[in-house]
Enzyme design. Structure first.
Site, short mmCIF file in Angstrom:
data_model
loop_
_atom_site.label_atom_id
_atom_site.label_comp_id
_atom_site.label_asym_id
_atom_site.label_seq_id
_atom_site.Cartn_x
_atom_site.Cartn_y
_atom_site.Cartn_z
N THR A 122 18.01 151.11 43.85
CA THR A 122 17.54 149.75 43.63
C THR A 122 18.63 148.85 43.07
OG1 THR A 122 16.06 148.43 42.25
CG2 THR A 122 16.67 150.56 41.38
N TYR A 146 13.05 151.39 34.46
CA TYR A 146 12.99 151.63 35.90
C TYR A 146 14.41 151.72 36.47
CZ TYR A 146 12.64 150.61 40.85
OH TYR A 146 12.80 150.65 42.21
#
Ligand code: UDP
Length: 336
Positions: A122, A146
């Protein structure tokens, strides 16, 4: 690659991006096995042509058996938790489902001698960038668990690839949106937070309005700018990465996946209005914590490395496909 040398295992293949990768693999002729615990994915999202194994990637016995039984030669790893604010309030969930589960999966891959691994990473690994477009060699300073949980998995893969006969690609996704052009899959998880999904939910009446989170960013119209990539282009990038890994067994790459251009929140909503010919209600709201002004990919590395070329770099098309899928979901809700 006309003759497929082995089946591939797709973890999280019942989820949003994973199910599109499964479609791209099948379309390219790859035999596919999906492993998914259905915690957020859907059994119906897995096509009949695929062998489905229900279970968790951290279950090393199950994974070991699955790899051996099917003679798996590559793993595409999508399974994981993806909600940034949740990662802030429950970080251990993210270190369990993303970092620890990936560690177990990678160990199972090494034990079984699986030579290729593709990891769903990501742009959150970068945090707030000093400049855009972002290159892969710019600093990784994730600002939430995250992003950290994904970056830790990249580090494990780097170290494992140096120590064992395994090569990998980690693809750092920017803003993934849209749905399969043929209507076979789309974003279906409840409680969406992503802008284009929220906007199409507003179009179908599931929401009364769209909140615009911050109008005082350092961008041309004051709203946040992001690099939106069509999920089917992203899925195709995984197939190209798989073939590259097989052809280049001594090499690994971490690559941005974006189009290299940005649209503001207002531009996205203008596009939705144009596609539907009806204005959705916009509510100007405060900034959301942790949102950078601008986030766009420098995609030169992936374009140099893979034969992959975007085929759907068109915001209207992304919105049309997202909307087509949202109508399908609305019909399904009406039937149930
Ligand atoms: N955004 C917004 N309203 C929403 C959801 C998102 O204004 O209901 C904005 C958000 O602040 C950001 C952009 O849209 O500037 C993209 O956010 P999203 O959550 O889709 O993805 P992110 O970039 O946070 O991963």
């Amino acid at each position: 690659m006309p003759d497929k040398p082995f089946p591939v295992l797709v973890t999280g293949g019942a989820g949003y991006i994973g199910s599109h990768a499964v479609l791209a693999l099948l379309d390219a002729g790859w035999p596919v096995v999906v492993l998914d615990d259905l915690s957020t994915g859907f059994r119906w999202a897995v096509p009949d042509a695929v062998t489905f194994v229900e279970g968790n990637v951290a279950d090393m016995d199950l994974v070991g058996r699955t790899l051996a039984d099917h003679g798996i030669g590559a793993i595409l790893h999508f399974a994981g938790s993806i909600v940034v604010p949740e990662s802030v309030v429950d970080p251990l969930k993210y270190y369990r489902n993303n970092t620890a589960a990936s560690r177990a999966l990678i160990e199972a891959a090494v034990t079984a001698g699986v030579p290729h691994f593709i990891f769903s990473s990501t742009a959150a690994t970068y945090g707030i960038p000093d400049e855009v477009p972002i290159r892969e060699d710019m600093p990784n300073r994730p600002i939430n668990p995250y992003g950290t949980s994904k970056l830790m998995t990249e580090h494990m893969l780097r170290d494992v690839a140096a120590a064992h006969p395994l090569n990998f690609c980690a693809l750092r996704y920017f803003n993934v949106a849209g749905a399969d052009p043929e209507g076979r899959s789309g974003q279906s998880t409840a409680g969406a937070t992503h802008l284009i999904k929220i906007a199409v939910e507003a179009v179908t009446g599931k929401r009364a309005h769209v909140g615009v989170f911050g109008t005082d960013y350092d961008t041309p119209d004051g709203t946040g700018v992001r690099d939106y990539i069509h999920v089917s282009d992203l899925a195709d990038a995984h197939v190209a990465a798989l073939e590259w890994l097989i052809e280049n067994p001594a090499e690994s790459r971490i690559m941005n996946c974006g189009y290299g251009r940005g649209y503001s929140v207002m531009e996205v909503l203008d596009t939705v209005d144009r596609v539907t010919n009806t204005p959705i209600v916009r509510k100007l709201e405060a900034r959301r914590a942790g949102d950078p002004d601008l986030l766009t990919a420098d995609n030169s590395l992936i374009l140099e490395t893979l034969p992959w070329r975007p085929k759907r770099d068109d915001l209207s098309l992304i919105v049309q496909h997202a909307l087509q899928w949202e109508h399908k979901l609305a019909e399904r809700r009406g039937e149930s």
